[in-house]
Design an enzyme around this catalytic site. Structure first.
Site, PDB file in Angstrom:
ATOM      1  N   ILE A  23       0.832  -1.202   0.000  1.00 21.59           N
ATOM      2  CA  ILE A  23       0.000   0.000   0.000  1.00 21.59           C
ATOM      3  C   ILE A  23       0.871   1.258   0.000  1.00 21.59           C
ATOM      4  O   ILE A  23       0.579   2.225  -0.716  1.00 21.59           O
ATOM      5  CB  ILE A  23      -0.943  -0.011   1.230  1.00 21.59           C
ATOM      6  CG1 ILE A  23      -1.993  -1.132   1.063  1.00 21.59           C
ATOM      7  CG2 ILE A  23      -1.622   1.336   1.421  1.00 21.59           C
ATOM      8  CD1 ILE A  23      -2.847  -1.389   2.302  1.00 21.59           C
ATOM      9  N   ASP A  42      11.724   3.598   4.349  1.00 19.28           N
ATOM     10  CA  ASP A  42      11.444   2.194   4.706  1.00 19.28           C
ATOM     11  C   ASP A  42      12.680   1.610   5.383  1.00 19.28           C
ATOM     12  O   ASP A  42      13.803   2.026   5.106  1.00 19.28           O
ATOM     13  CB  ASP A  42      11.112   1.389   3.436  1.00 19.28           C
ATOM     14  CG  ASP A  42      10.324   0.113   3.743  1.00 19.28           C
ATOM     15  OD1 ASP A  42       9.129   0.060   3.384  1.00 19.28           O
ATOM     16  OD2 ASP A  42      10.910  -0.823   4.335  1.00 19.28           O
ATOM     17  N   ASP A  68      13.638   3.238  10.124  1.00  8.93           N
ATOM     18  CA  ASP A  68      12.884   2.303  10.957  1.00  8.93           C
ATOM     19  C   ASP A  68      12.034   3.172  11.881  1.00  8.93           C
ATOM     20  O   ASP A  68      12.573   3.956  12.677  1.00  8.93           O
ATOM     21  CB  ASP A  68      13.852   1.425  11.762  1.00  8.93           C
ATOM     22  CG  ASP A  68      13.118   0.389  12.607  1.00  8.93           C
ATOM     23  OD1 ASP A  68      11.966   0.653  13.030  1.00  8.93           O
ATOM     24  OD2 ASP A  68      13.700  -0.679  12.854  1.00  8.93           O
ATOM     25  N   VAL A  69      10.715   3.040  11.787  1.00  8.64           N
ATOM     26  CA  VAL A  69       9.832   3.957  12.521  1.00  8.64           C
ATOM     27  C   VAL A  69       9.852   3.741  14.034  1.00  8.64           C
ATOM     28  O   VAL A  69       9.231   4.503  14.775  1.00  8.64           O
ATOM     29  CB  VAL A  69       8.370   3.894  11.999  1.00  8.64           C
ATOM     30  CG1 VAL A  69       8.292   4.292  10.537  1.00  8.64           C
ATOM     31  CG2 VAL A  69       7.748   2.524  12.235  1.00  8.64           C
ATOM     32  N   TYR A 162      -2.544  -6.293  16.839  1.00  8.64           N
ATOM     33  CA  TYR A 162      -2.804  -5.454  15.649  1.00  8.64           C
ATOM     34  C   TYR A 162      -4.093  -4.648  15.841  1.00  8.64           C
ATOM     35  O   TYR A 162      -4.129  -3.440  15.593  1.00  8.64           O
ATOM     36  CB  TYR A 162      -2.904  -6.358  14.428  1.00  8.64           C
ATOM     37  CG  TYR A 162      -3.043  -5.647  13.093  1.00  8.64           C
ATOM     38  CD1 TYR A 162      -1.922  -5.157  12.422  1.00  8.64           C
ATOM     39  CD2 TYR A 162      -4.286  -5.491  12.493  1.00  8.64           C
ATOM     40  CE1 TYR A 162      -2.050  -4.526  11.185  1.00  8.64           C
ATOM     41  CE2 TYR A 162      -4.417  -4.861  11.256  1.00  8.64           C
ATOM     42  CZ  TYR A 162      -3.298  -4.388  10.602  1.00  8.64           C
ATOM     43  OH  TYR A 162      -3.427  -3.772   9.379  1.00  8.64           O
ATOM     44  N   LYS A 166      -4.315  -0.564  15.994  1.00 10.69           N
ATOM     45  CA  LYS A 166      -5.061   0.232  15.013  1.00 10.69           C
ATOM     46  C   LYS A 166      -6.168   1.050  15.690  1.00 10.69           C
ATOM     47  O   LYS A 166      -6.462   2.166  15.268  1.00 10.69           O
ATOM     48  CB  LYS A 166      -5.631  -0.674  13.924  1.00 10.69           C
ATOM     49  CG  LYS A 166      -4.544  -1.323  13.047  1.00 10.69           C
ATOM     50  CD  LYS A 166      -3.716  -0.292  12.298  1.00 10.69           C
ATOM     51  CE  LYS A 166      -2.742  -0.948  11.319  1.00 10.69           C
ATOM     52  NZ  LYS A 166      -1.924   0.027  10.574  1.00 10.69           N
ATOM     53  N   VAL A 195      -6.676  -5.999   1.595  1.00  5.55           N
ATOM     54  CA  VAL A 195      -5.994  -5.601   0.370  1.00  5.55           C
ATOM     55  C   VAL A 195      -4.959  -6.689   0.040  1.00  5.55           C
ATOM     56  O   VAL A 195      -4.338  -7.265   0.952  1.00  5.55           O
ATOM     57  CB  VAL A 195      -5.296  -4.221   0.563  1.00  5.55           C
ATOM     58  CG1 VAL A 195      -4.580  -3.787  -0.715  1.00  5.55           C
ATOM     59  CG2 VAL A 195      -6.302  -3.158   1.003  1.00  5.55           C
ATOM     60  N   THR A 197      -1.785  -7.628  -0.414  1.00  4.27           N
ATOM     61  CA  THR A 197      -0.354  -7.331  -0.260  1.00  4.27           C
ATOM     62  C   THR A 197       0.302  -8.474   0.522  1.00  4.27           C
ATOM     63  O   THR A 197      -0.380  -9.418   0.948  1.00  4.27           O
ATOM     64  CB  THR A 197      -0.154  -6.023   0.539  1.00  4.27           C
ATOM     65  OG1 THR A 197      -0.658  -6.256   1.866  1.00  4.27           O
ATOM     66  CG2 THR A 197      -0.882  -4.853  -0.093  1.00  4.27           C
TER      67      THR A 197
HETATM   68  P1  NAP Z   1       3.350  -4.806   3.492  1.00  3.04           P
HETATM   69  O1  NAP Z   1       3.146  -5.170   2.060  1.00  3.04           O
HETATM   70  O2  NAP Z   1       3.834  -5.840   4.435  1.00  3.04           O
HETATM   71  O3  NAP Z   1       4.301  -3.522   3.521  1.00  3.04           O
HETATM   72  C1  NAP Z   1       4.677  -2.932   4.733  1.00  3.04           C
HETATM   73  C2  NAP Z   1       5.963  -2.170   4.524  1.00  3.04           C
HETATM   74  O4  NAP Z   1       6.276  -1.523   5.776  1.00  3.04           O
HETATM   75  C3  NAP Z   1       7.147  -3.078   4.177  1.00  3.04           C
HETATM   76  O5  NAP Z   1       7.951  -2.471   3.191  1.00  3.04           O
HETATM   77  C4  NAP Z   1       7.863  -3.197   5.514  1.00  3.04           C
HETATM   78  O6  NAP Z   1       9.247  -3.465   5.416  1.00  3.04           O
HETATM   79  C5  NAP Z   1       7.638  -1.799   6.077  1.00  3.04           C
HETATM   80  N1  NAP Z   1       7.912  -1.746   7.511  1.00  3.04           N
HETATM   81  C6  NAP Z   1       7.559  -2.659   8.451  1.00  3.04           C
HETATM   82  N2  NAP Z   1       8.044  -2.294   9.632  1.00  3.04           N
HETATM   83  C7  NAP Z   1       8.711  -1.129   9.454  1.00  3.04           C
HETATM   84  C8  NAP Z   1       9.429  -0.260  10.313  1.00  3.04           C
HETATM   85  N3  NAP Z   1       9.603  -0.546  11.617  1.00  3.04           N
HETATM   86  N4  NAP Z   1       9.967   0.865   9.787  1.00  3.04           N
HETATM   87  C9  NAP Z   1       9.833   1.140   8.476  1.00  3.04           C
HETATM   88  N5  NAP Z   1       9.201   0.351   7.600  1.00  3.04           N
HETATM   89  C10 NAP Z   1       8.630  -0.782   8.088  1.00  3.04           C
HETATM   90  O7  NAP Z   1       1.979  -4.280   4.128  1.00  3.04           O
HETATM   91  P2  NAP Z   1       0.759  -3.439   3.517  1.00  3.04           P
HETATM   92  O8  NAP Z   1      -0.381  -4.337   3.378  1.00  3.04           O
HETATM   93  O9  NAP Z   1       1.204  -2.615   2.369  1.00  3.04           O
HETATM   94  O10 NAP Z   1       0.440  -2.511   4.784  1.00  3.04           O
HETATM   95  C11 NAP Z   1       0.692  -1.117   4.811  1.00  3.04           C
HETATM   96  C12 NAP Z   1      -0.183  -0.507   5.901  1.00  3.04           C
HETATM   97  O11 NAP Z   1      -1.556  -0.751   5.589  1.00  3.04           O
HETATM   98  C13 NAP Z   1       0.051  -1.104   7.294  1.00  3.04           C
HETATM   99  O12 NAP Z   1      -0.040  -0.090   8.258  1.00  3.04           O
HETATM  100  C14 NAP Z   1      -1.110  -2.073   7.447  1.00  3.04           C
HETATM  101  O13 NAP Z   1      -1.430  -2.303   8.791  1.00  3.04           O
HETATM  102  C15 NAP Z   1      -2.200  -1.308   6.723  1.00  3.04           C
HETATM  103  N6  NAP Z   1      -3.319  -2.144   6.291  1.00  3.04           N
HETATM  104  C16 NAP Z   1      -3.146  -3.152   5.392  1.00  3.04           C
HETATM  105  C17 NAP Z   1      -4.235  -3.908   5.003  1.00  3.04           C
HETATM  106  C18 NAP Z   1      -4.126  -5.038   4.026  1.00  3.04           C
HETATM  107  O14 NAP Z   1      -5.139  -5.766   3.837  1.00  3.04           O
HETATM  108  N7  NAP Z   1      -2.993  -5.240   3.363  1.00  3.04           N
HETATM  109  C19 NAP Z   1      -5.507  -3.648   5.549  1.00  3.04           C
HETATM  110  C20 NAP Z   1      -5.646  -2.623   6.455  1.00  3.04           C
HETATM  111  C21 NAP Z   1      -4.556  -1.863   6.826  1.00  3.04           C
HETATM  112  P3  NAP Z   1       9.826  -4.954   5.765  1.00  3.04           P
HETATM  113  O15 NAP Z   1       9.856  -5.655   4.451  1.00  3.04           O
HETATM  114  O16 NAP Z   1      11.179  -4.697   6.317  1.00  3.04           O
HETATM  115  O17 NAP Z   1       8.896  -5.596   6.764  1.00  3.04           O
END
Ligand code: NAP
Length: 257
Positions: A23, A42, A68-69, A162, A166, A195, A197
């Site tokens: 996302i 990231d 790193d956040v 989680y 949230k 989503v 991902t």
């Molecule tokens: P994703 O594909 O796993 O991507 C998350 C990204 O965040 C990865 O590049 C990850 O890097 C990075 N990250 C993790 N921990 C970090 C840290 N401490 N500092 C900096 N970067 C970090 O996940 P996504 O689905 O795109 O999710 C993005 C956001 O959307 C999240 O907040 C998630 O909770 C939210 N969300 C997602 C969904 C869904 O269905 N996918 C639904 C609702 C909300 P690494 O590779 O190092 O882990």
């Protein structure tokens, strides 16, 4: 023409955390297409560099920043570096997040703490450091990526840390919005449903989980990252200039049931 300008981010600088993939990457691509210089922040710096290069190849402007956040020193250094390089930071998208699935009675301290530290703590610490700078510079927009899990306890996968994180993001969003409204910093959130991902890979590979998700989503499909990104653009741009403290749900109807 005036209406279109409200959705543009020309000459703005936008930082997106966790933007190397998923996302966050779609958000970075969307904000760049709207004219912003996007900073791909990231902890995976190699992947961040690839994402940044891809945006530049497709005509946008972008740069990569290792971040790193959970590391407050790194966040402070990032703010200083970006302010020195670009003059100001207009938009922060707190997107970085992880999930850990385990029943509550078995959840390890690490599966609790790491999710709280990244998904909630990271949002606060980045908002505080970038928000402080935005206030000093006269304003900005922060968009937090929350989740439907901040509003309802989704089913059937167990993920108490989680969901709690949230839910915290939702009230953190409202709290900062109220505190910073008169200083010109708007703070909003987008709450996606499911989503496609890496974050949802485990659930998408589990027929029971995935079947339940789709049955509980009136539209009967996953969201696409670009559908979340469009909502983020709206909240980041002047199109939403009178909106602060809101959580915009983008979930195919999941929470309407
Ligand atoms: P994703 O594909 O796993 O991507 C998350 C990204 O965040 C990865 O590049 C990850 O890097 C990075 N990250 C993790 N921990 C970090 C840290 N401490 N500092 C900096 N970067 C970090 O996940 P996504 O689905 O795109 O999710 C993005 C956001 O959307 C999240 O907040 C998630 O909770 C939210 N969300 C997602 C969904 C869904 O269905 N996918 C639904 C609702 C909300 P690494 O590779 O190092 O882990």
């Amino acid at each position: 023409m005036t209406g279109d300008a409200d959705f543009r981010l020309d000459s703005k600088v936008a930082v997106v955390t966790g933007a190397a993939r998923g996302i966050g990457r779609a958000v970075a691509e969307r904000l760049a297409a709207a004219g912003a210089h996007v900073v791909i922040a990231d902890r995976d710096d190699a992947e961040a560099a690839l994402t940044s290069a891809a945006i530049v190849r497709s005509g946008g402007t972008a740069s990569a920043l290792p971040l790193d956040v959970t590391d407050r020193d790194q966040i402070a250094a990032a703010v200083e570096h970006l302010a020195a390089t670009h003059g100001r930071i207009d938009v922060l998208v707190n997107n970085a997040g992880i999930v850990r699935n385990a029943p509550a009675i078995e959840m390890s301290p690490d599966d609790w703490q790491s999710v709280i530290d990244i998904d909630l703590g990271g949002v606060f610490h980045c908002s505080q450091a970038f928000g402080r700078r935005m206030i000093a510079d006269g304003g900005g927009a922060i968009v937090n990526i929350s989740s439907i899990c901040g509003e309802v306890a989704v089913y059937p996968q167990p993920q108490v840390s989680y969901n709690a994180a949230k839910a915290g993001v939702n009230l953190l969003t409202k709290s900062l919005a109220v505190e910073w409204a008169k200083q010109g910093v708007r703070v909003n959130a987008v709450a996606p449903g499911y989503v496609g991902t890496e974050l949802t890979l485990r659930g998408r590979s589990n027929a029971d989980w995935f079947g339940t998700w789709m049955r509980m989503t009136p539209m009967g499909r996953l969201g696409e990252p670009r559908e979340i990104a469009n909502a983020v653009l709206f909240l980041a741009a002047d199109a939403s200039s009178y909106i602060t403290g809101t959580v915009l749900t983008v979930d195919g109807g999941y929470t309407a049931l």
